[in-house]
Design an enzyme around this catalytic site. Sequence first.
Site, PDB file in Angstrom:
ATOM      1  N   ASP A 105       0.964  -1.149   0.085  1.00 45.83           N
ATOM      2  CA  ASP A 105      -0.049   0.022   0.172  1.00 45.83           C
ATOM      3  C   ASP A 105       0.842   1.242   0.072  1.00 45.83           C
ATOM      4  O   ASP A 105       0.753   2.226   0.893  1.00 45.83           O
ATOM      5  CB  ASP A 105      -0.901   0.057   1.308  1.00 45.83           C
ATOM      6  N   GLU A 108     -11.486   1.191  -2.292  1.00 48.78           N
ATOM      7  CA  GLU A 108     -10.697   1.510  -0.984  1.00 48.78           C
ATOM      8  C   GLU A 108      -9.514   2.240  -1.128  1.00 48.78           C
ATOM      9  O   GLU A 108      -9.332   2.851  -2.331  1.00 48.78           O
ATOM     10  CB  GLU A 108     -10.170   0.039  -0.254  1.00 48.78           C
TER      11      GLU A 108
END
Length: 499
Positions: A14, A183
């Site tokens: 991420d 997301e």
Amino acid sequence: MTYTNPVLNADWSDPDVVRVGEDFYLTASSFGRVPGLPLLHSRDLVNWTLVGHALQHLEPAGEFATPRHDCGVWAPSIRHHDERFWIFWGDPDQGIFQVNASEIRGPWSRPHLVKEGKGLIDPCPLWDEETGEAYLVHAWAKSRSGVKNRLTGHRMAPDGTSLLDEGKLIVDGDRIPGWFTLEGPKLYKHDGWFWILAPAGGVETGWQGAFRSRGFFGPYEEKTVLEQKDTEVNGPHQGGWVRTASGEDWFLHFQHRGAYGRVVHLQPMRWGADGWPVLGVDGAPVAVHAKPDLPPQPAAAPATDDDFPGGRFGRQWSWTANPQDGWAPHHSGDGLRLSCVRSADAHDLRKLPNVLTQRLPGTPSAVEVALKLHSEEPGARAGLAVLGDAFGWIGLERGADGVVQVVHRFAEGVAERERDADRPRLAPEGRVRLRIEIGAGARCRFFFDLGDGPVPSGPVFAATPWRWVGALLGLFALAPVGPGHAGAATFTHFRIDSL
């Protein structure tokens, strides 16, 4: 000159990136490991080094006294505003946190809870330099909140300490045909538009979306700007946009690779005639591409090898939970001297907080370390492990008869305790050199060397990831429950070499 993806071939999950002057800085998820929030530096977006961590302990400390591999720090965002670095992240069980510092190497502030709540994840702030307003967007974890596939926006206090409203649903993924698991939003202001770059579709098969609106609270229109197409890069998404000083645009994102975790790719980015960003080559990820137009830099990568000078370990290592008193290495000479920590869970490395770990390399590699067991305690052991939902390790153990043996053990993902992967062998001097060869598909072969060369041990072990985390390499020293100090083990000359 060209570069080849991935530019970070290990589990830097991420990623988000920011430029300050001529320097680029990247952070990534660290989940339950400590220290957390790794800080990487580059001058060319291709060659990266690990320069520190922004989070020295997870809070509250008691919640992270034992491993919580899929909790903790999820999907951070890094920004530079008002001459300070800011990192926001979501802890799915607690809420949205923030730390800040005037220098990348710190000191960093203690974690500040910006918004309390279950399932608040993947936050990203924006300071609008034109208006002085500040905003924050975040996603939702269904496992904690019962909600997912939507993005919520807030006005934020300009000092980054609090949110000024209850939040508004600004993107509802359920209303976009075919979209799910929206997301990881990253928030920007560009060309008079508010932009949210956000992934959808899940980590293994997803895509990168872009959203734009003239006002922060919407309405937003969307477009898919990066997807696998006919490439070998599955699920290319979730990352950050950065612009160089000369005006080039680039996008760093991850690719999920099973036991190797989420490796980082660099994509060229441009703005199309319709005003939307175009990532990669016409929306497909590149394997090889011309380097950014930046001053040439020497080849570099985050450190892996360690001689443990002065008995200290390098910044590439993290514990599997908050470190406790008594774990600290003994600072006497070179070599990592770890106390054999007593534990009722010595039979299951997955439950232990005192395992020192680093990321599994993403290319075929050989991992080696020398080990000496100093403990006289029956059952004391130390070794080199590959840790995941399943685990395997090789090392030394002192038997009930006082003899030190080379042992090789493993546990399947569904097993509650380890068992032997090969028969024990005598280690007369209580020392050994350990080796794990990691081949294609993260298939691991274990070896030991008592002075006559490497000897293979046991069957091939296929490394497995944790829930959100790639497999880890680990060093540990343990002993059964009992009174008093249980001795120690010394590790020296840790090396990872390409195969």
